[in-house]
Design an enzyme around this catalytic site. Structure first.
Site, PDB file in Angstrom:
ATOM      1  N   ARG A   1      -0.264  26.392 -31.518  1.00 44.64           N
ATOM      2  CA  ARG A   1      -0.357  24.905 -32.271  1.00 44.64           C
ATOM      3  C   ARG A   1      -1.886  25.034 -32.697  1.00 44.64           C
ATOM      4  O   ARG A   1      -1.941  23.824 -33.057  1.00 44.64           O
ATOM      5  CB  ARG A   1      -0.065  23.935 -31.382  1.00 44.64           C
ATOM      6  CG  ARG A   1       1.513  24.004 -31.163  1.00 44.64           C
ATOM      7  CD  ARG A   1       1.965  22.801 -30.121  1.00 44.64           C
ATOM      8  NE  ARG A   1       3.335  22.947 -29.987  1.00 44.64           N
ATOM      9  CZ  ARG A   1       4.096  23.741 -29.015  1.00 44.64           C
ATOM     10  NH1 ARG A   1       3.242  24.420 -28.010  1.00 44.64           N
ATOM     11  NH2 ARG A   1       5.070  23.744 -28.850  1.00 44.64           N
TER      12      ARG A   1
ATOM     13  N   GLN B   1       1.935  30.382 -18.966  1.00 43.10           N
ATOM     14  CA  GLN B   1       3.156  30.321 -19.973  1.00 43.10           C
ATOM     15  C   GLN B   1       3.283  31.382 -20.895  1.00 43.10           C
ATOM     16  O   GLN B   1       4.108  31.516 -21.703  1.00 43.10           O
ATOM     17  CB  GLN B   1       3.002  28.969 -20.746  1.00 43.10           C
ATOM     18  CG  GLN B   1       3.073  27.621 -19.865  1.00 43.10           C
ATOM     19  CD  GLN B   1       2.436  26.507 -20.776  1.00 43.10           C
ATOM     20  OE1 GLN B   1       3.299  25.809 -21.443  1.00 43.10           O
ATOM     21  NE2 GLN B   1       1.163  26.149 -20.729  1.00 43.10           N
TER      22      GLN B   1
ATOM     23  N   HIS C   1       7.288  31.141 -18.032  1.00 37.91           N
ATOM     24  CA  HIS C   1       8.105  31.547 -19.367  1.00 37.91           C
ATOM     25  C   HIS C   1       8.676  32.802 -19.537  1.00 37.91           C
ATOM     26  O   HIS C   1       8.835  33.370 -20.685  1.00 37.91           O
ATOM     27  CB  HIS C   1       7.225  31.126 -20.510  1.00 37.91           C
ATOM     28  CG  HIS C   1       7.273  29.380 -20.652  1.00 37.91           C
ATOM     29  ND1 HIS C   1       6.542  29.097 -21.714  1.00 37.91           N
ATOM     30  CD2 HIS C   1       7.886  28.476 -20.035  1.00 37.91           C
ATOM     31  CE1 HIS C   1       6.449  27.616 -21.635  1.00 37.91           C
ATOM     32  NE2 HIS C   1       7.530  27.225 -20.471  1.00 37.91           N
TER      33      HIS C   1
ATOM     34  N   CYS D   1      26.582  42.626 -21.238  1.00 38.51           N
ATOM     35  CA  CYS D   1      26.946  43.376 -19.868  1.00 38.51           C
ATOM     36  C   CYS D   1      25.759  43.425 -18.940  1.00 38.51           C
ATOM     37  O   CYS D   1      25.823  43.743 -17.838  1.00 38.51           O
ATOM     38  CB  CYS D   1      27.020  44.971 -20.105  1.00 38.51           C
ATOM     39  SG  CYS D   1      25.860  45.965 -20.578  1.00 38.51           S
TER      40      CYS D   1
HETATM   41  P1  CNA Z   1      -0.539  26.059 -27.927  1.00 38.26           P
HETATM   42  O1  CNA Z   1       0.690  25.025 -28.078  1.00 38.26           O
HETATM   43  O2  CNA Z   1      -0.528  26.869 -28.973  1.00 38.26           O
HETATM   44  O3  CNA Z   1      -1.636  25.343 -27.368  1.00 38.26           O
HETATM   45  C1  CNA Z   1      -2.642  26.437 -26.991  1.00 38.26           C
HETATM   46  C2  CNA Z   1      -4.020  25.436 -26.815  1.00 38.26           C
HETATM   47  O4  CNA Z   1      -5.032  26.300 -26.323  1.00 38.26           O
HETATM   48  C3  CNA Z   1      -4.315  24.502 -27.827  1.00 38.26           C
HETATM   49  O5  CNA Z   1      -4.565  23.371 -27.519  1.00 38.26           O
HETATM   50  C4  CNA Z   1      -5.838  24.953 -28.315  1.00 38.26           C
HETATM   51  O6  CNA Z   1      -6.682  24.041 -28.578  1.00 38.26           O
HETATM   52  C5  CNA Z   1      -6.203  25.587 -27.039  1.00 38.26           C
HETATM   53  N1  CNA Z   1      -7.199  26.724 -27.264  1.00 38.26           N
HETATM   54  C6  CNA Z   1      -7.014  27.754 -28.131  1.00 38.26           C
HETATM   55  N2  CNA Z   1      -8.002  28.733 -27.906  1.00 38.26           N
HETATM   56  C7  CNA Z   1      -8.568  28.293 -26.725  1.00 38.26           C
HETATM   57  C8  CNA Z   1      -9.957  28.855 -26.082  1.00 38.26           C
HETATM   58  N3  CNA Z   1     -10.292  30.190 -26.432  1.00 38.26           N
HETATM   59  N4  CNA Z   1     -10.414  28.031 -25.122  1.00 38.26           N
HETATM   60  C9  CNA Z   1      -9.802  26.778 -24.867  1.00 38.26           C
HETATM   61  N5  CNA Z   1      -8.908  26.279 -25.598  1.00 38.26           N
HETATM   62  C10 CNA Z   1      -8.337  27.340 -26.491  1.00 38.26           C
HETATM   63  O7  CNA Z   1       0.281  27.037 -26.713  1.00 38.26           O
HETATM   64  P2  CNA Z   1       0.926  26.655 -25.215  1.00 38.26           P
HETATM   65  O8  CNA Z   1       0.816  27.690 -24.325  1.00 38.26           O
HETATM   66  O9  CNA Z   1       0.559  25.277 -24.754  1.00 38.26           O
HETATM   67  O10 CNA Z   1       2.521  26.577 -25.625  1.00 38.26           O
HETATM   68  C11 CNA Z   1       3.333  27.092 -24.613  1.00 38.26           C
HETATM   69  C12 CNA Z   1       4.071  28.378 -25.338  1.00 38.26           C
HETATM   70  C13 CNA Z   1       3.130  29.308 -25.926  1.00 38.26           C
HETATM   71  C14 CNA Z   1       4.429  29.345 -24.096  1.00 38.26           C
HETATM   72  O11 CNA Z   1       5.845  29.378 -24.044  1.00 38.26           O
HETATM   73  C15 CNA Z   1       3.842  30.698 -24.443  1.00 38.26           C
HETATM   74  O12 CNA Z   1       5.205  31.898 -24.134  1.00 38.26           O
HETATM   75  C16 CNA Z   1       3.811  30.695 -25.907  1.00 38.26           C
HETATM   76  N6  CNA Z   1       2.782  31.822 -26.397  1.00 38.26           N
HETATM   77  C17 CNA Z   1       2.124  32.609 -25.712  1.00 38.26           C
HETATM   78  C18 CNA Z   1       1.418  33.500 -25.940  1.00 38.26           C
HETATM   79  C19 CNA Z   1       0.824  34.656 -25.116  1.00 38.26           C
HETATM   80  O13 CNA Z   1       1.589  35.214 -24.382  1.00 38.26           O
HETATM   81  N7  CNA Z   1      -0.605  35.003 -25.284  1.00 38.26           N
HETATM   82  C20 CNA Z   1       0.767  33.466 -27.426  1.00 38.26           C
HETATM   83  C21 CNA Z   1       1.421  32.579 -27.955  1.00 38.26           C
HETATM   84  C22 CNA Z   1       2.352  31.500 -27.739  1.00 38.26           C
END
Ligand code: CNA
Length: 247
Positions: free
Chosen positions: A37, A103, A121, A132
């Site tokens: 996001r 997550q 997750h 299967c």
């Molecule tokens: P999101 O909704 O994308 O939120 C990520 C948050 O992290 C945002 O609010 C950003 O402002 C903040 N952010 C980004 N980089 C940094 C940083 N370096 N330092 C501090 N804050 C930061 O992602 P969520 O995890 O909330 O959403 C849940 C989903 C995303 C889960 O189901 C995951 O499986 C899924 N996901 C996972 C991966 C991974 O495994 N690396 C990557 C992308 C999405």
């Protein structure tokens, strides 16, 4: 972030004995994996956000595998960053009990040697046949995954589904229940790099005891900011590394 925020973070970490963390995609952006996001997140490059929807996967697994070829390659090649390493050091160098409920599906907390990681997750490391239920390791399909080929069961020909939790699916029960217990018992809860938009994982921090301290480190604001003892809108890797220098 200000020096005052870092010294507050160091103080809260110093006092804590049992720490429960909820981590999200923002935990791994410093390892080169895009989040969902942020302005540079995956949702800004997709034609449709429902690529992670289970009903769409059932109808058309080809789209998912095609889209995920580059994402999967990035995940496989990524290494833990300063934030992952700092959480592991809280255990190994500072004797804290740290439970990480993540997550993320990238396995980077395990690579950094955190001892207790619950993948609420699911994981990309294994696959299950949609028909299967044959269960296999993704390690045997790395090349096909990187090429974006739809993976099919050798036994029955139905598609394999990665054992990640798609939108519309239940969370892995054991990981979620153990996470709940850790959040209830913790004296410090940390939310790291998640927008707290995806439930029920986003509810985990609200199970903390009334005595527990609550820290959020996230670049963007979250709906829980007002409830936290400390909020840092900055880099997780930088904040934790600087705080650990003061422990
Ligand atoms: P999101 O909704 O994308 O939120 C990520 C948050 O992290 C945002 O609010 C950003 O402002 C903040 N952010 C980004 N980089 C940094 C940083 N370096 N330092 C501090 N804050 C930061 O992602 P969520 O995890 O909330 O959403 C849940 C989903 C995303 C889960 O189901 C995951 O499986 C899924 N996901 C996972 C991966 C991974 O495994 N690396 C990557 C992308 C999405």
């Amino acid at each position: 972030m200000t020096p005052h925020e870092i010294s507050q973070l160091a103080e809260l970490l110093k006092e804590a004995k049992k720490i429960a963390c909820l981590t999200g995609a923002g935990m791994s952006t410093e390892s080169g994996i895009p989040d969902f996001r942020s302005s540079t997140g995956i949702y800004n490059t997709l034609t449709s956000e429902d690529i992670f929807d289970i009903n769409r996967f059932r109808r058309n697994p080809d789209d998912f595998y095609r889209f995920n070829s580059s994402f999967y390659t990035t995940l496989m090649d990524a290494q833990p960053n300063a934030g992952h390493l700092a959480l592991a050091r809280l255990e190994s160098e500072f004797g804290k009990k740290v439970v990480v409920s993540t997550q993320n599906i990238d396995g980077l907390h395990q690579k950094a040697n955190s001892s207790t990681v619950y993948e609420v997750h699911g994981t990309m490391r294994t696959l299950t046949c949609m028909k299967c239920r044959k269960h296999v390791s993704s390690d045997d399909y790395v090349q096909q995954l990187k090429e974006g080929k739809t993976l099919r069961c050798e036994a029955c020909g139905a598609p394999y589904k990665p054992d990640i939790t798609f939108f519309g699916e239940a969370l892995p029960e054991e990981a979620y229940m153990k996470s709940l217990e850790a959040f209830e018992k913790a004296d410090l809860v940390m939310v790291l790099g998640t927008s707290l938009k995806v439930y029920p994982a986003a509810a985990l921090p609200s199970y903390r005891s009334t005595l527990a301290k609550f820290i959020i480190i996230n670049r963007m604001e979250t709906d829980a900011d007002d409830d936290a003892d400390l909020v840092i809108h900055d880099s997780i890797g930088e904040a934790l590394t600087k705080a650990l220098e003061r422990l």
